[in-house]
Write a protein that holds these residues in place. Structure first.
Motif, PDB file in Angstrom:
ATOM      1  N   HIS A  26       0.825  -1.180   0.096  1.00 31.49           N
ATOM      2  CA  HIS A  26      -0.108  -0.198   0.350  1.00 31.49           C
ATOM      3  C   HIS A  26       0.964   1.495  -0.125  1.00 31.49           C
ATOM      4  O   HIS A  26       0.601   2.631  -0.916  1.00 31.49           O
ATOM      5  CB  HIS A  26      -0.999  -0.124   0.741  1.00 31.49           C
ATOM      6  N   HIS A  83      -3.659   9.138   1.292  1.00 33.53           N
ATOM      7  CA  HIS A  83      -3.055   7.980   1.913  1.00 33.53           C
ATOM      8  C   HIS A  83      -2.048   8.787   3.028  1.00 33.53           C
ATOM      9  O   HIS A  83      -1.924   7.981   3.756  1.00 33.53           O
ATOM     10  CB  HIS A  83      -2.093   7.582   1.391  1.00 33.53           C
ATOM     11  N   TRP A 132     -13.104   6.209  -0.277  1.00 34.00           N
ATOM     12  CA  TRP A 132     -13.227   6.147   0.914  1.00 34.00           C
ATOM     13  C   TRP A 132     -14.841   6.616   1.294  1.00 34.00           C
ATOM     14  O   TRP A 132     -15.587   7.625   1.512  1.00 34.00           O
ATOM     15  CB  TRP A 132     -12.365   7.370   1.297  1.00 34.00           C
ATOM     16  N   ASP A 167      -9.921   3.835   3.838  1.00 32.41           N
ATOM     17  CA  ASP A 167      -9.330   3.432   2.869  1.00 32.41           C
ATOM     18  C   ASP A 167     -10.576   2.138   2.233  1.00 32.41           C
ATOM     19  O   ASP A 167     -10.528   1.092   2.885  1.00 32.41           O
ATOM     20  CB  ASP A 167      -8.150   2.599   2.474  1.00 32.41           C
ATOM     21  N   HIS A 171      -7.698  -2.855  -2.653  1.00 27.62           N
ATOM     22  CA  HIS A 171      -5.905  -2.950  -2.126  1.00 27.62           C
ATOM     23  C   HIS A 171      -5.871  -2.655  -1.347  1.00 27.62           C
ATOM     24  O   HIS A 171      -4.644  -2.852  -0.529  1.00 27.62           O
ATOM     25  CB  HIS A 171      -5.350  -2.129  -3.592  1.00 27.62           C
TER      26      HIS A 171
HETATM   27 MN   MN3 Z   1      -5.598   2.698  -0.842  1.00 26.87          MN
END
Ligand code: MN3
Length: 218
Positions: A26, A83, A132, A167, A171
């Motif tokens: 990530h 992130h 998100w 998130d 992924h």
């Molecule tokens: Mn992410």
């Protein structure tokens, strides 16, 4: 050039809630790619921006960029900011003190601290596609909302402050949880850095009060 934030934890720090492989990929692959794309776009557009504007400032003024680069910029800038936020929002430390400090605020807007988490989980579960779920702060009055955003859009793109973002991209959990997004959304709340969230809210409200004071004295 914008750079990856330094992490103050190891990739395996949040096991068993988030597997080491997920954290490593990530950060070193997904986040790095958003950042590389962002740096490329800015370099082509106007590399002086790097020296003069923070990523947050770019996000606030996203709609002033030309339309032909705006969507690519949103994807990469949002990916980088989201992130960076996410890493800061994780902690293994005992958060009891800060949960208690946030309780009156969350109770005012969502009924209780527990309901705040339940509502984020519920919104996250029913969200379709990649995106998100955020707690946002309205800078005009400090009020909170729980909202979902698609892709890598960030609340700053529409003049709201981000307070806590989870998130929802596959992924973020698929290697460990497969299609069980509910368990991921259950477990992630064991490692939230409520101290960071509380201090961020305090700083946002303080900045806001200063602005109000400044205007009132004019
Ligand atoms: Mn992410």
């Amino acid at each position: 050039m914008y750079t990856l934030p330094k992490l103050n934890f190891n990739f395996d720090a949040f096991e068993p809630y988030i597997a080491k492989d997920i954290m490593e990929i990530h950060y070193t692959k997904h986040h790095q790619t958003y950042l590389n794309n962002l740096n490329e776009i800015i370099k082509k557009y106007n590399k002086n921006i790097f020296e003069h504007f923070s990523e947050t400032t770019l996000a606030i003024y996203i709609n002033t960029f030309p339309e032909d680069i705006r969507q690519d910029l949103k994807n990469s800038l949002g990916g980088h900011i989201n992130h960076t936020f996410f890493w800061s929002s994780l902690s293994l430390e005992n958060q009891t003190e800060y949960k208690e400090k946030l309780t009156p605020l969350f109770t005012e807007y969502f009924g209780s601290f527990h309901n705040t988490i339940l509502k984020m989980q519920e919104e996250g579960k029913k969200f379709f596609g990649s995106g998100w779920v955020w707690i946002t702060v309205n800078p005009l009055n400090g009020s909170l909302e729980i909202r979902t955003y698609k892709n890598q859009d960030n609340p700053l793109f529409e003049n709201l402050y981000p307070l806590l973002g989870i998130d929802l991209w596959e992924h973020a959990y698929y290697l460990q949880y497969k299609n069980d997004k509910s368990s991921y959304l259950q477990n992630i709340f064991n490692i939230i850095n409520w101290k960071y969230i509380f201090e961020l809210y305090e700083s946002l409200v303080e900045t806001n009060n200063n602005n109000i004071h400044c205007c009132a004295s004019c």
